[in-house]
Structures are given as structure tokens and as C-alpha cells.
Design a protein around this motif. Structure first.
Motif, PDB file in Angstrom:
ATOM      1  N   ASN A 130      -6.129   7.040   0.449  1.00  0.00           N
ATOM      2  CA  ASN A 130      -5.139   7.448   1.436  1.00  0.00           C
ATOM      3  C   ASN A 130      -5.652   8.661   2.205  1.00  0.00           C
ATOM      4  O   ASN A 130      -6.517   9.393   1.717  1.00  0.00           O
ATOM      5  N   VAL A 183      -1.391   5.578   4.509  1.00  0.00           N
ATOM      6  CA  VAL A 183      -1.374   5.116   3.127  1.00  0.00           C
ATOM      7  C   VAL A 183      -1.508   3.595   3.062  1.00  0.00           C
ATOM      8  O   VAL A 183      -1.339   2.896   4.057  1.00  0.00           O
ATOM      9  N   ILE A 184      -1.805   3.128   1.862  1.00  0.00           N
ATOM     10  CA  ILE A 184      -1.890   1.697   1.609  1.00  0.00           C
ATOM     11  C   ILE A 184      -0.620   1.295   0.874  1.00  0.00           C
ATOM     12  O   ILE A 184      -0.288   1.880  -0.159  1.00  0.00           O
ATOM     13  N   LYS A 185       0.105   0.329   1.424  1.00  0.00           N
ATOM     14  CA  LYS A 185       1.308  -0.181   0.773  1.00  0.00           C
ATOM     15  C   LYS A 185       1.016  -1.570   0.228  1.00  0.00           C
ATOM     16  O   LYS A 185       0.341  -2.367   0.876  1.00  0.00           O
ATOM     17  N   THR A 186       1.555  -1.840  -0.945  1.00  0.00           N
ATOM     18  CA  THR A 186       1.380  -3.150  -1.562  1.00  0.00           C
ATOM     19  C   THR A 186       2.639  -3.972  -1.347  1.00  0.00           C
ATOM     20  O   THR A 186       3.742  -3.514  -1.649  1.00  0.00           O
ATOM     21  N   ARG A 187       2.474  -5.145  -0.797  1.00  0.00           N
ATOM     22  CA  ARG A 187       3.581  -6.081  -0.607  1.00  0.00           C
ATOM     23  C   ARG A 187       3.553  -7.079  -1.763  1.00  0.00           C
ATOM     24  O   ARG A 187       2.513  -7.652  -2.074  1.00  0.00           O
ATOM     25  N   ASN A 240      -2.091  -5.996   0.411  1.00  0.00           N
ATOM     26  CA  ASN A 240      -2.001  -4.592   0.812  1.00  0.00           C
ATOM     27  C   ASN A 240      -2.009  -4.500   2.331  1.00  0.00           C
ATOM     28  O   ASN A 240      -2.689  -5.278   3.005  1.00  0.00           O
ATOM     29  N   ALA A 243      -0.245   1.689   6.338  1.00  0.00           N
ATOM     30  CA  ALA A 243       1.024   2.191   6.861  1.00  0.00           C
ATOM     31  C   ALA A 243       0.869   3.671   7.176  1.00  0.00           C
ATOM     32  O   ALA A 243      -0.032   4.342   6.673  1.00  0.00           O
ATOM     33  N   LYS A 264       3.094   7.261   7.251  1.00  0.00           N
ATOM     34  CA  LYS A 264       4.327   7.947   6.870  1.00  0.00           C
ATOM     35  C   LYS A 264       4.295   9.329   7.504  1.00  0.00           C
ATOM     36  O   LYS A 264       3.494  10.179   7.119  1.00  0.00           O
TER      37      LYS A 264
END
Length: 96
Positions: A41, A51-55, A75, A78, A80
Motif C-alpha cells: 500500500n 490500498v489494495i482491497k479484496t473482493r 483484488n 482503491a 482512501k
């Protein structure tokens, strides 16, 4: 605002050549992209975090074939924004 607009504003404010500023902006974006692609990140105090978001895995619909499909976990990158950034937008931008 586009990348060219950002380059022009920075060039004007700092009195630098647009080519140098463009190279700096391009390098910054490439470093953010490289960091996220390697799983790290990027935190910029007072601005925000990339950042890296996990779906999670989920079920979706293919409406053209009227079938159910499984969408695998994945992933995504994103952004923030920092609290100061959010507060500034809330207080300075009129709601439309």
C-alpha cells in the motif's frame, strides 16, 4: 482536471519546465502502480492512501444468456482520502 492540467499548474507554481514536471508526475504514478502491483500500500499523510482491497467471491448474472455465473475473489486498487482531505471537500464544495 487532467494530468496535463496538473503538470501545467505545477510547472507554473514552481517555475519548472513542463517536461521535467511531466516526468516527475509520470514517475510518481508509475511508482504507485508498481507498489500496488507488488502488494504494498502507499500512504501519503494529509492526502490519502492507495490500498489494495479484496473482493469476496460472489454470484452474478449473465443477463444476455440468463444464466448464473460465479465471480471469483479478486483484488482491486482503491484510494482512501485522508480525513483532512475529506473535511476540506465537505466544507468547500457545494452539494449539487
Amino acid at each position: 482536471m487532467t494530468k496535463a492540467d496538473i503538470v501545467a499548474k505545477i510547472s507554473e507554481k514552481l517555475g519548472m519546465e513542463k517536461g521535467d514536471v511531466q516526468a516527475t508526475v509520470e514517475t510518481f504514478m508509475e511508482e504507485v502502480k508498481t507498489s500496488l502491483e507488488s502488494g504494498d500500500n502507499v500512504y501519503l499523510r494529509g492526502f490519502g492512501s492507495f490500498v489494495i482491497k479484496t473482493r469476496a467471491e460472489k454470484t452474478g448474472r449473465n443477463i444476455s444468456k440468463n444464466t448464473t455465473i460465479k465471480i471469483p475473489a479478486h483484488n482491486i486498487p482503491a484510494f482512501k482520502p485522508a480525513r483532512v482531505f475529506v473535511d476540506g471537500v465537505k466544507s468547500n464544495v457545494e452539494v449539487k
